[in-house]
Design a protein around this motif. Structure first.
Motif, PDB file in Angstrom:
ATOM      1  N   VAL A 190       0.836  -1.208   0.000  1.00 22.99           N
ATOM      2  CA  VAL A 190       0.000   0.000   0.000  1.00 22.99           C
ATOM      3  C   VAL A 190       0.867   1.254   0.000  1.00 22.99           C
ATOM      4  O   VAL A 190       0.522   2.287  -0.567  1.00 22.99           O
ATOM      5  CB  VAL A 190      -0.932  -0.034   1.245  1.00 22.99           C
ATOM      6  N   ASN A 191       2.060   1.117   0.596  1.00 18.94           N
ATOM      7  CA  ASN A 191       2.995   2.241   0.706  1.00 18.94           C
ATOM      8  C   ASN A 191       3.492   2.738  -0.655  1.00 18.94           C
ATOM      9  O   ASN A 191       4.109   3.792  -0.751  1.00 18.94           O
ATOM     10  CB  ASN A 191       4.183   1.782   1.574  1.00 18.94           C
ATOM     11  N   GLU A 192       3.204   1.980  -1.725  1.00 18.57           N
ATOM     12  CA  GLU A 192       3.600   2.427  -3.072  1.00 18.57           C
ATOM     13  C   GLU A 192       2.665   3.527  -3.588  1.00 18.57           C
ATOM     14  O   GLU A 192       3.019   4.268  -4.500  1.00 18.57           O
ATOM     15  CB  GLU A 192       3.578   1.254  -4.077  1.00 18.57           C
ATOM     16  N   VAL A 193       1.443   3.611  -3.020  1.00 20.49           N
ATOM     17  CA  VAL A 193       0.429   4.553  -3.542  1.00 20.49           C
ATOM     18  C   VAL A 193       0.941   6.001  -3.589  1.00 20.49           C
ATOM     19  O   VAL A 193       0.850   6.642  -4.643  1.00 20.49           O
ATOM     20  CB  VAL A 193      -0.895   4.445  -2.744  1.00 20.49           C
ATOM     21  N   PRO A 194       1.496   6.559  -2.484  1.00 17.33           N
ATOM     22  CA  PRO A 194       1.898   7.972  -2.558  1.00 17.33           C
ATOM     23  C   PRO A 194       3.001   8.228  -3.573  1.00 17.33           C
ATOM     24  O   PRO A 194       2.997   9.283  -4.226  1.00 17.33           O
ATOM     25  CB  PRO A 194       2.349   8.318  -1.136  1.00 17.33           C
ATOM     26  N   GLY A 195       3.928   7.286  -3.748  1.00 18.51           N
ATOM     27  CA  GLY A 195       5.019   7.472  -4.716  1.00 18.51           C
ATOM     28  C   GLY A 195       4.465   7.542  -6.140  1.00 18.51           C
ATOM     29  O   GLY A 195       4.840   8.435  -6.917  1.00 18.51           O
ATOM     30  N   ILE A 196       3.545   6.624  -6.453  1.00 19.41           N
ATOM     31  CA  ILE A 196       2.970   6.598  -7.814  1.00 19.41           C
ATOM     32  C   ILE A 196       2.172   7.879  -8.060  1.00 19.41           C
ATOM     33  O   ILE A 196       2.295   8.530  -9.102  1.00 19.41           O
ATOM     34  CB  ILE A 196       2.088   5.337  -8.002  1.00 19.41           C
ATOM     35  N   CYS A 197       1.351   8.259  -7.066  1.00 20.24           N
ATOM     36  CA  CYS A 197       0.531   9.481  -7.225  1.00 20.24           C
ATOM     37  C   CYS A 197       1.434  10.703  -7.389  1.00 20.24           C
ATOM     38  O   CYS A 197       1.186  11.551  -8.259  1.00 20.24           O
ATOM     39  CB  CYS A 197      -0.378   9.693  -6.018  1.00 20.24           C
ATOM     40  N   ALA A 198       2.486  10.813  -6.561  1.00 18.15           N
ATOM     41  CA  ALA A 198       3.362  11.992  -6.632  1.00 18.15           C
ATOM     42  C   ALA A 198       4.025  12.066  -8.006  1.00 18.15           C
ATOM     43  O   ALA A 198       4.097  13.147  -8.603  1.00 18.15           O
ATOM     44  CB  ALA A 198       4.415  11.936  -5.534  1.00 18.15           C
ATOM     45  N   ALA A 199       4.470  10.916  -8.539  1.00 17.40           N
ATOM     46  CA  ALA A 199       5.125  10.928  -9.863  1.00 17.40           C
ATOM     47  C   ALA A 199       4.135  11.432 -10.918  1.00 17.40           C
ATOM     48  O   ALA A 199       4.477  12.303 -11.729  1.00 17.40           O
ATOM     49  CB  ALA A 199       5.629   9.527 -10.201  1.00 17.40           C
ATOM     50  N   LEU A 200       2.895  10.913 -10.891  1.00 16.99           N
ATOM     51  CA  LEU A 200       1.886  11.342 -11.879  1.00 16.99           C
ATOM     52  C   LEU A 200       1.603  12.835 -11.771  1.00 16.99           C
ATOM     53  O   LEU A 200       1.554  13.566 -12.764  1.00 16.99           O
ATOM     54  CB  LEU A 200       0.574  10.559 -11.678  1.00 16.99           C
ATOM     55  N   ILE A 201       1.427  13.304 -10.515  1.00 22.69           N
ATOM     56  CA  ILE A 201       1.089  14.715 -10.283  1.00 22.69           C
ATOM     57  C   ILE A 201       2.210  15.622 -10.799  1.00 22.69           C
ATOM     58  O   ILE A 201       1.966  16.630 -11.466  1.00 22.69           O
ATOM     59  CB  ILE A 201       0.835  14.965  -8.777  1.00 22.69           C
ATOM     60  N   ILE A 202       3.438  15.253 -10.498  1.00 25.23           N
ATOM     61  CA  ILE A 202       4.566  16.118 -10.885  1.00 25.23           C
ATOM     62  C   ILE A 202       4.734  16.141 -12.404  1.00 25.23           C
ATOM     63  O   ILE A 202       4.967  17.202 -13.000  1.00 25.23           O
ATOM     64  CB  ILE A 202       5.838  15.715 -10.112  1.00 25.23           C
ATOM     65  N   ILE A 203       4.542  14.985 -13.063  1.00 23.55           N
ATOM     66  CA  ILE A 203       4.604  14.968 -14.538  1.00 23.55           C
ATOM     67  C   ILE A 203       3.508  15.889 -15.091  1.00 23.55           C
ATOM     68  O   ILE A 203       3.754  16.712 -15.974  1.00 23.55           O
ATOM     69  CB  ILE A 203       4.450  13.521 -15.069  1.00 23.55           C
ATOM     70  N   LEU A 204       2.291  15.795 -14.527  1.00 23.37           N
ATOM     71  CA  LEU A 204       1.174  16.612 -15.044  1.00 23.37           C
ATOM     72  C   LEU A 204       1.441  18.106 -14.866  1.00 23.37           C
ATOM     73  O   LEU A 204       1.214  18.896 -15.782  1.00 23.37           O
ATOM     74  CB  LEU A 204      -0.130  16.233 -14.327  1.00 23.37           C
ATOM     75  N   VAL A 205       1.940  18.497 -13.684  1.00 25.00           N
ATOM     76  CA  VAL A 205       2.082  19.934 -13.411  1.00 25.00           C
ATOM     77  C   VAL A 205       3.300  20.527 -14.128  1.00 25.00           C
ATOM     78  O   VAL A 205       3.300  21.699 -14.484  1.00 25.00           O
ATOM     79  CB  VAL A 205       2.077  20.222 -11.892  1.00 25.00           C
ATOM     80  N   ILE A 206       4.319  19.734 -14.369  1.00 26.19           N
ATOM     81  CA  ILE A 206       5.519  20.298 -15.009  1.00 26.19           C
ATOM     82  C   ILE A 206       5.416  20.218 -16.541  1.00 26.19           C
ATOM     83  O   ILE A 206       5.685  21.193 -17.233  1.00 26.19           O
ATOM     84  CB  ILE A 206       6.795  19.621 -14.468  1.00 26.19           C
ATOM     85  N   LEU A 207       4.969  19.073 -17.058  1.00 23.79           N
ATOM     86  CA  LEU A 207       4.878  18.950 -18.525  1.00 23.79           C
ATOM     87  C   LEU A 207       3.591  19.574 -19.085  1.00 23.79           C
ATOM     88  O   LEU A 207       3.547  19.932 -20.258  1.00 23.79           O
ATOM     89  CB  LEU A 207       4.956  17.476 -18.944  1.00 23.79           C
ATOM     90  N   LYS A 208       2.549  19.652 -18.245  1.00 28.13           N
ATOM     91  CA  LYS A 208       1.231  20.155 -18.692  1.00 28.13           C
ATOM     92  C   LYS A 208       0.913  19.596 -20.085  1.00 28.13           C
ATOM     93  O   LYS A 208       0.811  20.342 -21.071  1.00 28.13           O
ATOM     94  CB  LYS A 208       1.199  21.686 -18.712  1.00 28.13           C
ATOM     95  N   PRO A 209       0.772  18.251 -20.189  1.00 24.46           N
ATOM     96  CA  PRO A 209       0.670  17.656 -21.523  1.00 24.46           C
ATOM     97  C   PRO A 209      -0.648  17.945 -22.257  1.00 24.46           C
ATOM     98  O   PRO A 209      -0.732  17.745 -23.460  1.00 24.46           O
ATOM     99  CB  PRO A 209       0.815  16.148 -21.253  1.00 24.46           C
ATOM    100  N   PHE A 210      -1.681  18.374 -21.551  1.00 23.58           N
ATOM    101  CA  PHE A 210      -2.948  18.726 -22.223  1.00 23.58           C
ATOM    102  C   PHE A 210      -3.670  19.799 -21.432  1.00 23.58           C
ATOM    103  O   PHE A 210      -3.239  20.165 -20.359  1.00 23.58           O
ATOM    104  CB  PHE A 210      -3.870  17.499 -22.401  1.00 23.58           C
TER     105      PHE A 210
END
Ligand code: HEM
Length: 147
Positions: free
Chosen positions: A127-147
């Protein structure tokens, strides 16, 4: 005037990222605490010390950081006029998952304090993997702003 608003935006962003770091640190630490706590026998006297540590982490770091991240994040979204952007909608969806994970962890701490050990150490580590995966997705979205 525009310069003041731009400065304010950067201060809001600094506040946002500072509390993101605190929040993520707490979200990574709490399930580790649960694992160490659950490795003790149920009647061990050290259980009380772990219950206290878990409560402090929640009350001093996790809950205030959750509120601050949301507060600064929404202030940024309003002052930057970002609400029409797809990346922000996707980011908010992932942040909701992270916030639900936070609430679930707080609930797990309550069960553990009452002596109920609902998950095994192995499941808690997964379960401890959840925050790492979410943080990676969030940071990619906010920095790359792909759409
Ligand atoms: C709680 C709801 C949240 C909202 C409404 C929100 C909104 C925003 C907005 C509008 C920005 C400014 C984007 C820009 O100026 O380019 C931002 C920046 C940022 N956010 Fe969030 N955010 C939230 C939660 C999070 C979370 C949970 C994380 C990390 C796990 C995060 C990480 C970041 C980072 C690293 C930046 C700086 C990006 C940059 O400067 O390029 N945010 N956020």
């Amino acid at each position: 005037m525009l310069q003041v608003l731009a400065m304010l935006y950067l201060w809001l962003k600094a506040g946002h990222v500072i509390f993101v770091v605190f929040w993520m640190a707490g979200l990574f630490m709490l399930p580790r605490f649960f694992v160490y706590h659950q490795e003790l026998p149920e009647n061990a006297p050290e259980n009380a010390a772990w219950v206290d540590r878990e409560k402090r982490l929640l009350n001093i770091i996790l809950w205030p950081s959750l509120v601050a991240v949301w507060g600064f994040g929404l202030a940024l979204a309003i002052s930057g006029g970002w609400f029409t952007q797809g990346w922000l909608h996707a980011k908010l969806a992932v942040v909701f998952v992270l916030s639900a994970y936070h609430v679930w962890m707080a609930d797990y701490a309550r069960h553990l304090a009452a002596g109920r050990r609902k998950l095994s150490g192995r499941h808690l580590r997964m379960v401890n993997e959840v925050p790492g995966i979410c943080a990676a997705l969030i940071i990619i979205l906010v920095i790359l702003k792909p759409f």
